[in-house]
Design an enzyme around this catalytic site. Structure first.
Site, PDB file in Angstrom:
ATOM      1  N   HIS A 312       3.316   0.370   2.451  1.00  0.00           N
ATOM      2  CA  HIS A 312       4.209   0.499   3.599  1.00  0.00           C
ATOM      3  C   HIS A 312       4.190   1.945   4.056  1.00  0.00           C
ATOM      4  O   HIS A 312       4.105   2.850   3.233  1.00  0.00           O
ATOM      5  CB  HIS A 312       5.638   0.092   3.215  1.00  0.00           C
ATOM      6  CG  HIS A 312       6.483  -0.186   4.404  1.00  0.00           C
ATOM      7  ND1 HIS A 312       7.155   0.800   5.067  1.00  0.00           N
ATOM      8  CD2 HIS A 312       6.733  -1.337   5.072  1.00  0.00           C
ATOM      9  CE1 HIS A 312       7.794   0.271   6.088  1.00  0.00           C
ATOM     10  NE2 HIS A 312       7.547  -1.021   6.127  1.00  0.00           N
ATOM     11  N   ASP A 370       6.550  -8.894   3.223  1.00  0.00           N
ATOM     12  CA  ASP A 370       5.674  -9.997   3.614  1.00  0.00           C
ATOM     13  C   ASP A 370       4.941 -10.633   2.452  1.00  0.00           C
ATOM     14  O   ASP A 370       4.383 -11.720   2.584  1.00  0.00           O
ATOM     15  CB  ASP A 370       4.660  -9.508   4.648  1.00  0.00           C
ATOM     16  CG  ASP A 370       5.345  -9.257   5.961  1.00  0.00           C
ATOM     17  OD1 ASP A 370       6.302  -9.983   6.244  1.00  0.00           O
ATOM     18  OD2 ASP A 370       4.941  -8.341   6.677  1.00  0.00           O
TER      19      ASP A 370
HETATM   20  N1  ACO Z   1      -4.519  -2.152  -0.100  1.00  0.00           N
HETATM   21  C1  ACO Z   1      -5.361  -1.197  -0.585  1.00  0.00           C
HETATM   22  N2  ACO Z   1      -5.249   0.113  -0.315  1.00  0.00           N
HETATM   23  C2  ACO Z   1      -4.243   0.488   0.483  1.00  0.00           C
HETATM   24  C3  ACO Z   1      -3.317  -0.448   1.005  1.00  0.00           C
HETATM   25  C4  ACO Z   1      -3.477  -1.798   0.683  1.00  0.00           C
HETATM   26  N3  ACO Z   1      -2.643  -2.740   1.148  1.00  0.00           N
HETATM   27  N4  ACO Z   1      -2.407   0.210   1.774  1.00  0.00           N
HETATM   28  C5  ACO Z   1      -2.743   1.498   1.715  1.00  0.00           C
HETATM   29  N5  ACO Z   1      -3.851   1.681   0.927  1.00  0.00           N
HETATM   30  C6  ACO Z   1      -4.486   2.942   0.566  1.00  0.00           C
HETATM   31  C7  ACO Z   1      -5.254   3.560   1.732  1.00  0.00           C
HETATM   32  O1  ACO Z   1      -6.601   3.139   1.734  1.00  0.00           O
HETATM   33  C8  ACO Z   1      -5.130   5.038   1.426  1.00  0.00           C
HETATM   34  O2  ACO Z   1      -6.004   5.354   0.380  1.00  0.00           O
HETATM   35  P1  ACO Z   1      -6.708   6.825   0.316  1.00  0.00           P
HETATM   36  O3  ACO Z   1      -5.598   7.818   0.172  1.00  0.00           O
HETATM   37  O4  ACO Z   1      -7.622   6.746  -0.843  1.00  0.00           O
HETATM   38  O5  ACO Z   1      -7.429   6.989   1.628  1.00  0.00           O
HETATM   39  C9  ACO Z   1      -3.715   5.158   0.855  1.00  0.00           C
HETATM   40  O6  ACO Z   1      -3.444   3.868   0.272  1.00  0.00           O
HETATM   41  C10 ACO Z   1      -2.659   5.514   1.888  1.00  0.00           C
HETATM   42  O7  ACO Z   1      -2.683   4.509   2.872  1.00  0.00           O
HETATM   43  P2  ACO Z   1      -2.422   4.738   4.410  1.00  0.00           P
HETATM   44  O8  ACO Z   1      -3.379   3.880   5.181  1.00  0.00           O
HETATM   45  O9  ACO Z   1      -2.367   6.202   4.730  1.00  0.00           O
HETATM   46  O10 ACO Z   1      -0.976   4.164   4.542  1.00  0.00           O
HETATM   47  P3  ACO Z   1      -0.262   3.875   5.899  1.00  0.00           P
HETATM   48  O11 ACO Z   1       1.131   4.321   5.719  1.00  0.00           O
HETATM   49  O12 ACO Z   1      -0.998   4.429   7.058  1.00  0.00           O
HETATM   50  O13 ACO Z   1      -0.373   2.279   6.032  1.00  0.00           O
HETATM   51  C11 ACO Z   1       0.135  -0.001   5.909  1.00  0.00           C
HETATM   52  C12 ACO Z   1       0.662   1.428   5.755  1.00  0.00           C
HETATM   53  C13 ACO Z   1      -0.504  -0.189   7.320  1.00  0.00           C
HETATM   54  C14 ACO Z   1       1.302  -0.967   5.802  1.00  0.00           C
HETATM   55  C15 ACO Z   1      -0.930  -0.267   4.825  1.00  0.00           C
HETATM   56  O14 ACO Z   1      -0.357  -0.064   3.555  1.00  0.00           O
HETATM   57  C16 ACO Z   1      -1.517  -1.676   4.918  1.00  0.00           C
HETATM   58  O15 ACO Z   1      -2.427  -1.895   5.728  1.00  0.00           O
HETATM   59  N6  ACO Z   1      -1.001  -2.650   4.097  1.00  0.00           N
HETATM   60  C17 ACO Z   1      -1.482  -4.017   4.130  1.00  0.00           C
HETATM   61  C18 ACO Z   1      -0.916  -4.729   5.345  1.00  0.00           C
HETATM   62  C19 ACO Z   1       0.557  -5.068   5.187  1.00  0.00           C
HETATM   63  O16 ACO Z   1       0.982  -5.630   4.187  1.00  0.00           O
HETATM   64  N7  ACO Z   1       1.327  -4.754   6.247  1.00  0.00           N
HETATM   65  C20 ACO Z   1       2.746  -5.075   6.275  1.00  0.00           C
HETATM   66  C21 ACO Z   1       3.573  -3.855   6.397  1.00  0.00           C
HETATM   67  S1  ACO Z   1       5.291  -4.286   6.291  1.00  0.00           S
HETATM   68  C22 ACO Z   1       5.675  -4.885   7.797  1.00  0.00           C
HETATM   69  O17 ACO Z   1       5.090  -4.622   8.820  1.00  0.00           O
HETATM   70  C23 ACO Z   1       6.825  -5.808   7.812  1.00  0.00           C
END
Ligand code: ACO
Length: 436
Positions: A312, A370
């Site tokens: 998140h 979710d």
């Molecule tokens: N699976 C694997 N790796 C992940 C995930 C994930 N679900 N989420 C983040 N990471 C990793 C990224 O690759 C990144 O790794 P790095 O530092 O080696 O490059 C690190 O964790 C940081 O991630 P960011 O992308 O910077 O996190 P951000 O805050 O931008 O993204 C997000 C948040 C979009 C929710 C992301 O975690 C994601 O895509 N999750 C899966 C989709 C999801 O469940 N969305 C629902 C959100 S809740 C809602 O909307 C109600």
């Protein structure tokens, strides 16, 4: 909104010059202060660069507070756990929209205002016929909600507080009706008219599941679970879809168009589409013995595979909504007599592995709301392609409350981010023959 209190400042100095800019610190009632950098360009000739707006407060708001490190979520100061346990969705709608929990008579009046707006203009039924039968219900929802502005001309004047209020009632009241119609259309069943003697969640389940050929009784445990899902998703401060609603609204666009814009933003798998994506992911993994392979893929940057329902932007400890959802998930499965639900077993195993794996632990990736909501909805018999639609039904009150707050804020201006331009510098046009 009155001018926010400032106390202290941050000074930004431009290296190699004697120029500096003082950014007053705007105090929050709870949470970190923010540096007001509005004079930065005038003082130093530079803008700030913040892709994804992760460090930028774009507005002042009194609606929802999140502390991502502590896993705290408050609606108007009330902890989400208390509201999920003791309140219900309509009461929460009043709280978000008007700022306070209603008194007994206020609640009655509010309920009346919502229930008397649940039907849609009869002409909207015909509007549905224009969609392909296999259209995604989010596509239909987006189109029909946007089209409400073509049906309710008497609530389009955003400068009239009464019209704003009526638009808010209409949107909150009609969104479940439209969502249920989108579903019924996609499965070829007749539309079911709303029933105003039922609660908001009961009526929604009724419109989704009833058919004219037989009596349908709403299961109270499932209605309670649905109500809880609605409460948990009702608002979440300046997330992507809410910011979209505010940005669209900042231009003076009408509320129906703004909410349609929010629905479009919610549709993406990184946002509201995640609950649908969780189920798809679990289905693709197939069985628990394939989880380690899947986790390896997730950890491989080149695979572009994400563990859906994990991570998140704000919660970096735990998502308080996920905790409540997990409990509700067990309640629903017990009520429905589902003992061995392979998807739930897999979700639990996935959670266990991910929470002990350094990749996820070091990046503070925890299950979000979710991760569990998808499993509950599936157990309730709601098809996967309706999951994000349900999220939109719940979030409409949040979008409307944030839109209303923005319109009523004297500091409100059209939203217009800056950019750092890295394209070509000025060059002269050449006729096609001279281009080689
Ligand atoms: N699976 C694997 N790796 C992940 C995930 C994930 N679900 N989420 C983040 N990471 C990793 C990224 O690759 C990144 O790794 P790095 O530092 O080696 O490059 C690190 O964790 C940081 O991630 P960011 O992308 O910077 O996190 P951000 O805050 O931008 O993204 C997000 C948040 C979009 C929710 C992301 O975690 C994601 O895509 N999750 C899966 C989709 C999801 O469940 N969305 C629902 C959100 S809740 C809602 O909307 C109600």
């Amino acid at each position: 909104m009155s001018e926010p209190t400032t106390s202290g400042s941050v000074t930004i100095t431009l290296d190699g010059t004697n120029k500096s800019s003082s950014a007053p610190l705007v105090q929050a009632s709870v949470g970190p202060a923010v540096a007001d950098i509005r004079k930065l360009y005038a003082d130093l000739g530079v803008f700030t660069f913040d892709p994804g707006f992760g460090m930028t407060a774009a507005c002042e708001s009194k609606i929802t507070y999140i502390d991502g490190d502590q896993g705290i979520l408050l609606y108007r100061g009330y902890p989400i756990e208390q509201l999920a346990e003791r309140s219900d969705f309509v009461e929460v709608c009043h709280l978000l929209l008007h700022g306070e929990l209603p008194t007994g008579p206020e609640l009655k009046e509010f309920q009346h205002n919502i229930t008397t707006h649940t039907m849609v203009h009869e002409q909207i039924r015909h509007f549905f016929q224009g969609f392909r039968r296999d259209a995604h219900p989010m596509a239909i929802l987006c189109g029909v909600v946007g089209a409400l502005s073509a049906f309710y001309h008497d609530s389009l004047d955003i400068n009239d507080p009464r019209q704003r209020e009526v638009a808010a009632f209409r949107l909150i009241a009609k969104i479940p009706t439209i969502a249920a119609m989108a579903y019924k259309y996609s499965i070829g069943q007749p539309f079911v008219y709303p029933r105003n003697d039922l609660s908001y969640a009961e009526n929604f389940l009724y419109m989704l599941n009833a058919v004219p050929a037989e009596e349908y009784k709403v299961n109270p445990i499932l209605a309670r679970a649905m109500d809880r899902i609605l409460v948990l998703h009702a608002d979440h401060e300046q997330n992507a879809s809410t910011s979209t609603v505010r940005l669209a609204g900042s231009t003076g666009a009408n509320p129906y168009a703004c909410i349609a814009a929010g629905i479009a933003a919610l549709w993406g798998p990184a946002h509201g589409g995640a609950n649908e994506a969780v189920l798809k992911m679990l289905g693709e993994i197939g069985s628990p013995e394939n989880i380690p392979d899947f986790i390896s893929k997730v950890k491989d940057k080149n695979s572009h595979v994400k563990l859906m329902g994990f991570g998140h932007r704000v919660y970096k400890n735990f998502d308080p909504r996920a905790k409540i959802m997990k409990e509700t998930c067990h309640e629903v499965l017990a009520e429905l007599g589902i003992k061995d639900e392979p998807l739930l077993d897999m979700a639990m195993e996935m959670e266990r592995i991910a929470l002990s794996d350094d990749y996820f632990v070091s990046r503070k990736l925890y299950p979000n709301v979710d991760f569990y909501s998808g499993i509950i909805l599936k157990a309730m018999g709601i098809p996967t392609h309706m999951f994000t639609v349900l999220f939109a039904v719940a979030r409409t009150v949040g979008w409307v409350s944030q839109w209303k707050e923005m319109i009523e804020d004297p500091a409100q201006r059209i939203g217009r981010p800056r950019q750092v331009y890295t394209g070509a510098t000025t060059r002269d046009y050449k006729d096609v023959a001279a281009r080689g």
